[in-house]
Structures are given as structure tokens and as C-alpha cells.
Design a protein around this motif. Sequence first.
Motif, short mmCIF file in Angstrom:
data_model
loop_
_atom_site.label_atom_id
_atom_site.label_comp_id
_atom_site.label_asym_id
_atom_site.label_seq_id
_atom_site.Cartn_x
_atom_site.Cartn_y
_atom_site.Cartn_z
N GLY A 105 7.68 -50.83 3.90
CA GLY A 105 7.56 -51.40 2.56
C GLY A 105 6.43 -50.81 1.72
O GLY A 105 6.31 -51.14 0.55
N THR A 106 5.62 -49.95 2.28
CA THR A 106 4.54 -49.35 1.49
C THR A 106 5.05 -48.04 0.86
O THR A 106 5.95 -47.40 1.43
N PRO A 107 4.48 -47.65 -0.28
CA PRO A 107 4.97 -46.41 -0.91
C PRO A 107 4.85 -45.21 0.03
O PRO A 107 5.75 -44.37 0.08
N ARG A 108 3.74 -45.11 0.79
CA ARG A 108 3.60 -43.90 1.62
C ARG A 108 4.64 -43.88 2.75
O ARG A 108 5.12 -42.82 3.16
N PHE A 109 5.01 -45.07 3.23
CA PHE A 109 6.02 -45.12 4.28
C PHE A 109 7.38 -44.67 3.72
O PHE A 109 8.13 -43.94 4.38
N GLU A 110 7.67 -45.10 2.49
CA GLU A 110 8.93 -44.68 1.86
C GLU A 110 8.95 -43.15 1.69
O GLU A 110 9.97 -42.52 1.93
N GLN A 111 7.78 -42.59 1.29
CA GLN A 111 7.71 -41.12 1.13
C GLN A 111 7.98 -40.43 2.46
O GLN A 111 8.69 -39.44 2.53
N VAL A 112 7.38 -40.97 3.53
CA VAL A 112 7.54 -40.35 4.85
C VAL A 112 9.01 -40.41 5.29
O VAL A 112 9.53 -39.45 5.86
N LYS A 113 9.69 -41.50 4.98
CA LYS A 113 11.11 -41.60 5.38
C LYS A 113 11.96 -40.53 4.66
O LYS A 113 12.86 -39.94 5.27
N VAL A 114 11.63 -40.28 3.39
CA VAL A 114 12.37 -39.23 2.66
C VAL A 114 12.09 -37.87 3.32
O VAL A 114 13.01 -37.07 3.57
#
Length: 334
Positions: A105-114
Motif C-alpha cells: 500500500g505504500t507508493p514505493r512498494f507499488e513502484q517495486v511491483k511495477v
Amino acid sequence: MAAKTFNQLEEIYHRPIFQLLDQARAVFRANWTDNTIQLCTLLSIKTGGCSEDCAYCAQSSHYHTGVQREELLGLDVILAHARRAADSGATRFCMGAAWKGVREGTPRFEQVKVIISEVAKLGMEVCVTLGELTEKAAEELKAAGVTAYNHNLDTSPEFYPNIVTTHTYADRLRTIRAAQKAGMDVCCGGILGMGETVSDRLRMLEVLTGFDPAPESVPINCLVGIGGTPLAGAEPVGIFDLLRMIATARVALPRTKVRLSAGRSCLTREGQAMCFYAGANSIFYGGKLLTTPGPAEDEDLTLIRELGLTPLEPKKACLNDLHTANPQQRGGRP
Ligand code: SAM
Ligand code: DTB
Ligand code: SF4
């Protein structure tokens, strides 16, 4: 494979070295039908400034190591490194981040998933090492395309507090369980040469043999002494200690890839050859580890060829996935 007791591991480890090597070789031949070496390329995608105080680490903010803090690298930069790794023959791309951990749910986690889902399209196995995980974060990483999660125990539970005080061994084990529960392979090993005893090394191996399922890979690192860290001046690990550890890991974990990891630049070619004979079947490859240099690619390929070994080939399945999955994912015709 049943867990090994500490006493069993001690008995194996302390045999006369040629008996130990004979046994390790026999276990290797019974479990691995080829003579391949897995090539894994590392990339530090977020470097330095880490809140943790791991006494060996160039990236801890607790020490002055000269490593420049960098934010998360952009997708294009990471993909360029990953494509280069694939072109150079790596079959696994391992991305490391100097974080205590990640949370869903954090922005950096979303970036890592991409990042993970784009790298996965290149057809290599994707390994990440991002620190502590919640169960939900582990599930999301698996869904994004992670093959293996690297989270090392580094040493025995007893010695761990001498090395790290900002998190516990139990924290490490919790993350490993979360990764396994989510269905990711676990890559978990440790470091030799931090002032630990042989018993500490075998205790770590005892804990690793108790994992269910067994770790898919076990990196055996020799400490790379980093100026500015408390372990900067530690005594280097002797080749026979390293060989014994690799051979004992091979006997204790027959189907696990044993990776000859950090510190390989300090070994002779003959020393590395003995480690492969003892059962190591994976290396970090690509000229650079996270913040420090590793052996050059051409030197590694020459050594592998001279020994009559071969680099592990990319899995056919991965290539098929690549050809069928990409057009759909990009919105083209299947
Ligand atoms: N922050 C994450 C974590 O701690 O799991 C991932 C990155 S951390 C750099 C990954 C592993 O690299 C460590 O657990 C350790 O085993 C290894 N490592 C780090 N620095 C090292 C050094 N100087 N020498 C040998 N191994 C090292
Ligand atoms: C592992 O066990 N070793 C790798 C990888 N997993 C992430 C890292 C080695 C780091 C060596 C020191 C450095 O380059 O900073
Ligand atoms: Fe280094 Fe990982 Fe420890 Fe941070 S948590 S200091 S990156 S080993």
C-alpha cells in the motif's frame, strides 16, 4: 529431507577433508544430473541510508562507509541493467534494496511491483531482497512475478545480536515464513568471517535444514570488509573453512543450490574450482555485487569453460512464457 541436528552437522564438518569432499561429491552426483553453474546478476536498486545497524554492511546509515545514498532507481535504468544481464547469460536477476523492510500500500512498494513485473517479462528468474515483509506484501510480490525472495539469516541465533541490534533473528524468520507461505522460493544463507565460531556457522546450517520447504538456494558469503564498518578489519576466511562449509551445506541440503557468493574475488581460480567440486553450483556474476566489485564476467566464463562446466541455460518454459505473455501484456495480439 529430514532436518540435521547440530551434532550430525559437526560430525560431517570435522571429517578429514577428503572424506568430507567425497561425501559432498556423492550427494551432489546423486541429486544433480548436470554440471551447470547458475549465473545470478545483482543490482542495487536502492542504495545506502539504511536504518539498520548490520555490522558488515556498506549501506547502513550507522557507519561512514563512503557509499552515496541513492533513491530507488527508475524503471528504465533497471530494465537496461536487466537486459544486459540476460544478454550476458545470467538466468536470475537479483534486485537488492537497502531498506529495513517494505509494506503493502505504500507508493514505493507499488513502484517495486511495477519494476518486478517488467523485469519478469525478460524471461529471467526474478529475485528480490527488500528486507522485512508482511504476509500481504509477500503475496503481492509473488503475484507481481518474484521467483525467489532473498533474506539471509547471516549467522547463528546466538551470535546474531553481536552483528545487528535494530532487528532480531525472530524478525528474520518471520519474513522467511511469510515468503514461503506466499509461495516464493526462499534464498537464505549467511556470511563467514564476522568473528563467529565454526559452531555458529553450523547452528545457522541447522536452522536452515529445519525449513519446510528447504531453501531453494543458500548463498555462502565471505565477509567483504567495508571501511568504516565495525567489521572492517576482520580476519579473512581461510579456503579450507569455506570448503568445509560448502561441502557440509551440500550434504545437509542436497537439492538446494549452494551459491559461492560475496568474497569470491579474493579466492584463487583453484580455490573456486574446489568449491564447485564440493557442491557449489551457483555464483553471483556480472562484475559487481551490490556496492563492491565482483569478478569480471569473462574471467568467470573462462573458468567455467576450463573446468568443463557450463552456465545454466535459461529455462525453455521462461522463453515460451516470454513469447506468449508479452503481446497480451502489451495489449497486442496473443
Ligand atoms: N536489506 C536487505 C536485508 O538485509 O535482507 C537486503 C540487502 S542485504 C545487503 C543482503 C545480504 O547481503 C545480507 O544479508 C548479507 O548476507 C549480504 N552482505 C551484505 N554486505 C555484505 C558484506 N560486506 N560482505 C558479505 N556479505 C554481505
Ligand atoms: C547475498 O547473500 N549476497 C548478496 C545478495 N545476497 C544480495 C549481496 C552481497 C553484498 C556484498 C557487499 C556489497 O557489495 O555491498
Ligand atoms: Fe544492509 Fe540490509 Fe542491514 Fe540495511 S538491513 S544495513 S541493507 S544488510
